[in-house]
Write a protein that holds these residues in place. Structure first.
Motif, mmCIF file in Angstrom:
data_model
loop_
_atom_site.group_PDB
_atom_site.id
_atom_site.type_symbol
_atom_site.label_atom_id
_atom_site.label_comp_id
_atom_site.label_asym_id
_atom_site.label_seq_id
_atom_site.Cartn_x
_atom_site.Cartn_y
_atom_site.Cartn_z
ATOM 1 N N VAL A 133 0.847 -1.188 0.000
ATOM 2 C CA VAL A 133 0.000 0.000 0.000
ATOM 3 C C VAL A 133 0.880 1.234 0.000
ATOM 4 N N GLY A 134 0.606 2.165 -0.916
ATOM 5 C CA GLY A 134 1.345 3.415 -0.942
ATOM 6 C C GLY A 134 2.247 3.533 -2.163
ATOM 7 N N PRO A 135 3.162 4.516 -2.147
ATOM 8 C CA PRO A 135 4.044 4.745 -3.300
ATOM 9 C C PRO A 135 4.944 3.540 -3.561
ATOM 10 N N LEU A 136 5.297 3.355 -4.822
ATOM 11 C CA LEU A 136 6.218 2.286 -5.210
ATOM 12 C C LEU A 136 7.645 2.785 -5.076
ATOM 13 N N GLN A 137 8.521 1.913 -4.572
ATOM 14 C CA GLN A 137 9.891 2.335 -4.290
ATOM 15 C C GLN A 137 10.942 1.525 -5.035
ATOM 16 N N ASP A 138 10.577 0.414 -5.631
ATOM 17 C CA ASP A 138 11.549 -0.471 -6.269
ATOM 18 C C ASP A 138 11.124 -0.724 -7.710
ATOM 19 N N HIS A 153 -1.654 -2.634 -10.296
ATOM 20 C CA HIS A 153 -2.552 -1.820 -9.476
ATOM 21 C C HIS A 153 -3.875 -2.552 -9.268
ATOM 22 N N ILE A 154 -4.322 -2.626 -8.006
ATOM 23 C CA ILE A 154 -5.572 -3.315 -7.689
ATOM 24 C C ILE A 154 -6.701 -2.328 -7.461
ATOM 25 N N THR A 155 -6.461 -1.333 -6.607
ATOM 26 C CA THR A 155 -7.494 -0.350 -6.314
ATOM 27 C C THR A 155 -6.878 0.808 -5.546
ATOM 28 N N SER A 156 -7.670 1.806 -5.274
ATOM 29 C CA SER A 156 -7.287 2.901 -4.375
ATOM 30 C C SER A 156 -8.246 2.875 -3.192
ATOM 31 N N ILE A 157 -7.703 3.082 -2.005
ATOM 32 C CA ILE A 157 -8.529 3.021 -0.808
ATOM 33 C C ILE A 157 -8.465 4.344 -0.047
ATOM 34 N N ASN A 158 -9.481 4.584 0.740
ATOM 35 C CA ASN A 158 -9.529 5.771 1.597
ATOM 36 C C ASN A 158 -9.714 5.345 3.046
ATOM 37 N N ARG A 159 -9.298 6.206 3.930
ATOM 38 C CA ARG A 159 -9.481 5.971 5.359
ATOM 39 C C ARG A 159 -10.680 6.788 5.854
ATOM 40 N N PHE A 160 -11.250 6.305 6.963
ATOM 41 C CA PHE A 160 -12.394 6.995 7.532
ATOM 42 C C PHE A 160 -12.242 7.062 9.039
ATOM 43 N N LEU A 161 -12.805 8.111 9.625
ATOM 44 C CA LEU A 161 -12.827 8.251 11.079
ATOM 45 C C LEU A 161 -13.953 7.377 11.625
ATOM 46 N N LEU A 162 -13.589 6.493 12.556
ATOM 47 C CA LEU A 162 -14.542 5.519 13.069
ATOM 48 C C LEU A 162 -14.513 5.494 14.593
ATOM 49 N N ALA A 163 -15.662 5.190 15.174
ATOM 50 C CA ALA A 163 -15.769 5.030 16.627
ATOM 51 C C ALA A 163 -16.996 4.163 16.917
ATOM 52 N N ASP A 197 -2.880 3.895 -2.931
ATOM 53 C CA ASP A 197 -2.950 2.834 -3.929
ATOM 54 C C ASP A 197 -2.581 1.490 -3.326
ATOM 55 N N VAL A 198 -3.293 0.452 -3.744
ATOM 56 C CA VAL A 198 -2.993 -0.927 -3.340
ATOM 57 C C VAL A 198 -2.423 -1.646 -4.552
ATOM 58 N N TRP A 199 -1.241 -2.258 -4.365
ATOM 59 C CA TRP A 199 -0.538 -2.921 -5.460
ATOM 60 C C TRP A 199 -0.298 -4.397 -5.142
ATOM 61 N N LEU A 200 -0.219 -5.186 -6.194
ATOM 62 C CA LEU A 200 0.283 -6.555 -6.094
ATOM 63 C C LEU A 200 1.659 -6.531 -6.746
ATOM 64 N N ILE A 201 2.702 -6.853 -5.974
ATOM 65 C CA ILE A 201 4.066 -6.754 -6.495
ATOM 66 C C ILE A 201 4.732 -8.126 -6.516
ATOM 67 N N TYR A 202 5.604 -8.327 -7.488
ATOM 68 C CA TYR A 202 6.341 -9.589 -7.599
ATOM 69 C C TYR A 202 7.577 -9.361 -8.455
ATOM 70 N N PRO A 203 8.556 -10.271 -8.403
ATOM 71 C CA PRO A 203 9.781 -10.092 -9.181
ATOM 72 C C PRO A 203 9.502 -10.119 -10.683
ATOM 73 N N ASP A 204 10.569 -9.909 -11.469
ATOM 74 C CA ASP A 204 10.397 -9.793 -12.918
ATOM 75 C C ASP A 204 9.647 -10.989 -13.496
ATOM 76 N N ARG A 205 8.938 -10.750 -14.593
ATOM 77 C CA ARG A 205 8.029 -11.729 -15.170
ATOM 78 C C ARG A 205 8.718 -13.037 -15.530
ATOM 79 N N MET A 206 9.995 -13.008 -15.900
ATOM 80 C CA MET A 206 10.685 -14.220 -16.320
ATOM 81 C C MET A 206 10.862 -15.207 -15.177
ATOM 82 N N GLY A 207 10.847 -14.700 -13.933
ATOM 83 C CA GLY A 207 11.070 -15.597 -12.799
ATOM 84 C C GLY A 207 9.808 -16.094 -12.134
ATOM 85 N N VAL A 208 8.650 -15.819 -12.725
ATOM 86 C CA VAL A 208 7.386 -16.198 -12.103
ATOM 87 C C VAL A 208 7.011 -17.619 -12.517
#
Length: 300
Positions: free
Chosen positions: A144-149, A156-166, A263-274
């Motif tokens: 979840v959040g910015p991509l760094q690698d 990309h799967i979806t974008s989510i928001n937070r809400f104040l809850l009690a 942003d919510v991401w699904l990450i994995y190594p390069d396609r050749m190694g999957v």
């Protein structure tokens, strides 16, 4: 000299220690150390300088590692090509899941294993998507959040928001805040990241607010249960609290205050190694997860 030992050697080099390699491959550390020692004996060459602080390649180790890379990758591709001739994928897939996302993921993964009964799933919960992908030898992970690698494949799967809850009990005892600034006078519960940071700055679309937590935890499940018990207000993605909201245990407060989206991401190594099994799971998740997110967003 076995291929598995050569692959183990490259894993130790890439992860930087016997312990990390043992953890990634689900092996006892003593087993890793013994097998590397046997490999050195077979080659009649020392491959690592071993110190208490750091593992470092010798000159012989450097030469072996660089020569092995293409060989091991070529053999793995050949094995994968043979596996793809089978009618159904098989093997083991390690997946890194977000904390407390089991209610969302479990039905989807159960459905996957009904479709692919020969695939074993190893599900590990962590907030360190990038790091654990390497340190635990994961085949894929959520982030979840910015991509760094940039060396990873990110879907990309979806974008989510937070809400104040009690909880209604909390509101009955302490009253409901009428503005964001009123939160400074309320009991706030904050998430603590694995690196020790407390998420005590809550970011909205048009403002930010630093709160003083009366409780913090690295478990969103604990935070959710604490809110239900009437201990305070928290700022969580709705998807982690939807069941409690449907049951009336939690309610939204200041509903007009929207958070910045993540942003919510699904990450994995390069396609050749999957592997074929991993590819099947990736396709399954990408097909079913957006439907779940879209369905639950309509309940906001």
């Amino acid at each position: 000299m076995r291929l598995d030992d050569l692959k183990l050697f490259t894993t130790v080099v890439e992860l930087g220690s016997f312990s990390a390699a043992a953890n990634a491959l689900d092996l006892p550390r003593a087993n890793v150390s013994r097998r590397i020692g046997e490999l050195e004996k077979h080659l009649n060459a020392q491959l690592f300088f071993r110190t208490t602080r750091k593992l470092r390649l010798t000159q012989h180790g450097e030469v072996l590692y660089h020569e092995l890379l293409q060989v091991v990758q070529g053999i793995e591709k050949a094995q994968e090509a043979m596996y793809q001739l089978d009618s159904k994928p098989a093997g083991k897939v390690k997946i890194g899941a977000l904390p407390d996302s089991d209610e969302l993921l479990q039905p989807i993964l159960n459905q996957f294993q009904l479709q692919y009964p020969d695939i074993e799933l190893d599900v590990r919960f962590s907030t360190n998507g990038y790091r654990d992908l390497y340190e635990q030898g994961l085949d894929l992970s959520f982030h979840v959040g910015p991509l760094q690698d940039s060396s990873l494949v990110a879907r990309h799967i979806t974008s989510i928001n937070r809400f104040l809850l009690a909880s209604p009990d909390y509101i009955a005892q302490y009253g409901a805040p009428e503005s964001i600034n009123d939160l400074a006078q309320h009991r706030c519960i904050c998430y603590r990241w694995s690196d020790g940071r407390i998420e005590d700055t809550w970011r909205f679309t048009d403002s930010t607010l630093k709160v003083k937590p009366i409780l913090s935890s690295n478990s969103t499940g604990y935070i959710r249960r604490s809110m239900i018990a009437g201990q305070g207000i928290s700022f969580l993605p709705l998807l982690l609290a939807i069941n409690a909201m449907e049951s009336g245990e939690l309610i939204r407060i200041l509903p007009d205050c929207q958070s910045q989206s993540e942003d919510v991401w699904l990450i994995y190594p390069d396609r050749m190694g999957v592997s074929q099994a991993t590819r099947a799971l990736i396709n399954h998740l990408l097909e079913h997860l957006p439907k779940i997110f879209d369905c639950r967003k309509t309940q906001d």
